[in-house]
Design a protein around this motif. Sequence first.
Motif, PDB file in Angstrom:
ATOM      1  N   TRP A  15       8.900  71.370  18.037  1.00 22.47           N
ATOM      2  CA  TRP A  15       8.218  71.255  16.746  1.00 22.47           C
ATOM      3  C   TRP A  15       9.194  71.405  15.593  1.00 22.47           C
ATOM      4  O   TRP A  15       9.024  70.808  14.547  1.00 22.47           O
ATOM      5  CB  TRP A  15       7.107  72.296  16.628  1.00 22.47           C
ATOM      6  CG  TRP A  15       5.896  71.975  17.444  1.00 22.47           C
ATOM      7  CD1 TRP A  15       5.347  70.740  17.657  1.00 22.47           C
ATOM      8  CD2 TRP A  15       5.079  72.891  18.155  1.00 22.47           C
ATOM      9  NE1 TRP A  15       4.238  70.844  18.458  1.00 22.47           N
ATOM     10  CE2 TRP A  15       4.046  72.161  18.783  1.00 22.47           C
ATOM     11  CE3 TRP A  15       5.113  74.274  18.335  1.00 22.47           C
ATOM     12  CZ2 TRP A  15       3.064  72.762  19.555  1.00 22.47           C
ATOM     13  CZ3 TRP A  15       4.136  74.867  19.108  1.00 22.47           C
ATOM     14  CH2 TRP A  15       3.117  74.110  19.715  1.00 22.47           C
ATOM     15  N   ARG A  16      10.216  72.210  15.793  1.00 19.49           N
ATOM     16  CA  ARG A  16      11.201  72.397  14.723  1.00 19.49           C
ATOM     17  C   ARG A  16      12.123  71.197  14.580  1.00 19.49           C
ATOM     18  O   ARG A  16      12.516  70.850  13.469  1.00 19.49           O
ATOM     19  CB  ARG A  16      12.032  73.653  14.964  1.00 19.49           C
ATOM     20  CG  ARG A  16      11.293  74.905  14.532  1.00 19.49           C
ATOM     21  CD  ARG A  16      12.113  76.102  14.761  1.00 19.49           C
ATOM     22  NE  ARG A  16      12.164  76.232  16.225  1.00 19.49           N
ATOM     23  CZ  ARG A  16      12.902  77.076  16.883  1.00 19.49           C
ATOM     24  NH1 ARG A  16      13.682  77.872  16.283  1.00 19.49           N
ATOM     25  NH2 ARG A  16      12.865  77.126  18.188  1.00 19.49           N
ATOM     26  N   GLN A  17      12.483  70.578  15.721  1.00 20.86           N
ATOM     27  CA  GLN A  17      13.369  69.414  15.667  1.00 20.86           C
ATOM     28  C   GLN A  17      13.195  68.596  16.935  1.00 20.86           C
ATOM     29  O   GLN A  17      13.346  69.111  18.039  1.00 20.86           O
ATOM     30  CB  GLN A  17      14.830  69.841  15.526  1.00 20.86           C
ATOM     31  CG  GLN A  17      15.769  68.665  15.401  1.00 20.86           C
ATOM     32  CD  GLN A  17      17.223  69.112  15.364  1.00 20.86           C
ATOM     33  OE1 GLN A  17      17.524  70.292  15.483  1.00 20.86           O
ATOM     34  NE2 GLN A  17      18.117  68.158  15.224  1.00 20.86           N
ATOM     35  N   ARG A  20      14.762  66.056  21.374  1.00 21.05           N
ATOM     36  CA  ARG A  20      15.818  66.924  21.904  1.00 21.05           C
ATOM     37  C   ARG A  20      15.951  66.674  23.396  1.00 21.05           C
ATOM     38  O   ARG A  20      14.974  66.401  24.083  1.00 21.05           O
ATOM     39  CB  ARG A  20      15.474  68.405  21.695  1.00 21.05           C
ATOM     40  CG  ARG A  20      15.111  68.834  20.290  1.00 21.05           C
ATOM     41  CD  ARG A  20      16.277  69.110  19.373  1.00 21.05           C
ATOM     42  NE  ARG A  20      17.214  70.117  19.776  1.00 21.05           N
ATOM     43  CZ  ARG A  20      17.187  71.390  19.414  1.00 21.05           C
ATOM     44  NH1 ARG A  20      16.209  71.860  18.672  1.00 21.05           N
ATOM     45  NH2 ARG A  20      18.129  72.218  19.794  1.00 21.05           N
ATOM     46  N   ASP A  24      19.908  70.327  25.078  1.00 22.46           N
ATOM     47  CA  ASP A  24      19.772  70.911  23.730  1.00 22.46           C
ATOM     48  C   ASP A  24      18.833  72.111  23.757  1.00 22.46           C
ATOM     49  O   ASP A  24      19.099  73.147  23.136  1.00 22.46           O
ATOM     50  CB  ASP A  24      19.204  69.880  22.745  1.00 22.46           C
ATOM     51  CG  ASP A  24      20.124  68.707  22.487  1.00 22.46           C
ATOM     52  OD1 ASP A  24      21.348  68.850  22.671  1.00 22.46           O
ATOM     53  OD2 ASP A  24      19.604  67.639  22.095  1.00 22.46           O
ATOM     54  N   GLU A  28      19.657  76.220  23.161  1.00 25.11           N
ATOM     55  CA  GLU A  28      18.971  77.062  22.181  1.00 25.11           C
ATOM     56  C   GLU A  28      18.254  78.240  22.826  1.00 25.11           C
ATOM     57  O   GLU A  28      18.260  79.348  22.300  1.00 25.11           O
ATOM     58  CB  GLU A  28      17.971  76.225  21.379  1.00 25.11           C
ATOM     59  CG  GLU A  28      17.342  77.005  20.266  1.00 25.11           C
ATOM     60  CD  GLU A  28      16.620  76.160  19.246  1.00 25.11           C
ATOM     61  OE1 GLU A  28      15.724  76.706  18.590  1.00 25.11           O
ATOM     62  OE2 GLU A  28      16.946  74.966  19.104  1.00 25.11           O
TER      63      GLU A  28
END
Length: 123
Positions: A15-17, A20, A24, A28
């Motif tokens: 949701w943030r980016q 992916r 990735d 994180e």
Amino acid sequence: MSISEAEAVVMDVLWRQAPRSAEDILAELGPTQGWQEGTVKSLLNRLLKKKAVKAERDGRRYLYAPRLTREQYVSQESKGLIDRLFDGRIAPLVAHFSEQRKLSRRDVADLRKLLEELDDEQS
């Protein structure tokens, strides 16, 4: 669609980016969650089966993006919580939280404003 707590952590990253790759996401979440590559890929596969995410091939890897929006998830989870714990009623939910945690003046003002708006809509 039921999303587990671990799946929600992966969804939060997407949701943030997005899109992916699994790598990735692992980069994180691996250090903070203690997850290995297999864990992330398993969670992504579960989310794919639930149609919460979609995958697009990018060379030798896949890029993942959410199909389920954060707003849809929050709505679904909050409705489930209210139904399970408060018999589908909002007032007992607010009463419970006000007993457990002191409401700030701003919270009270926001609740009053919301009730006035709801009252105006129903008039």
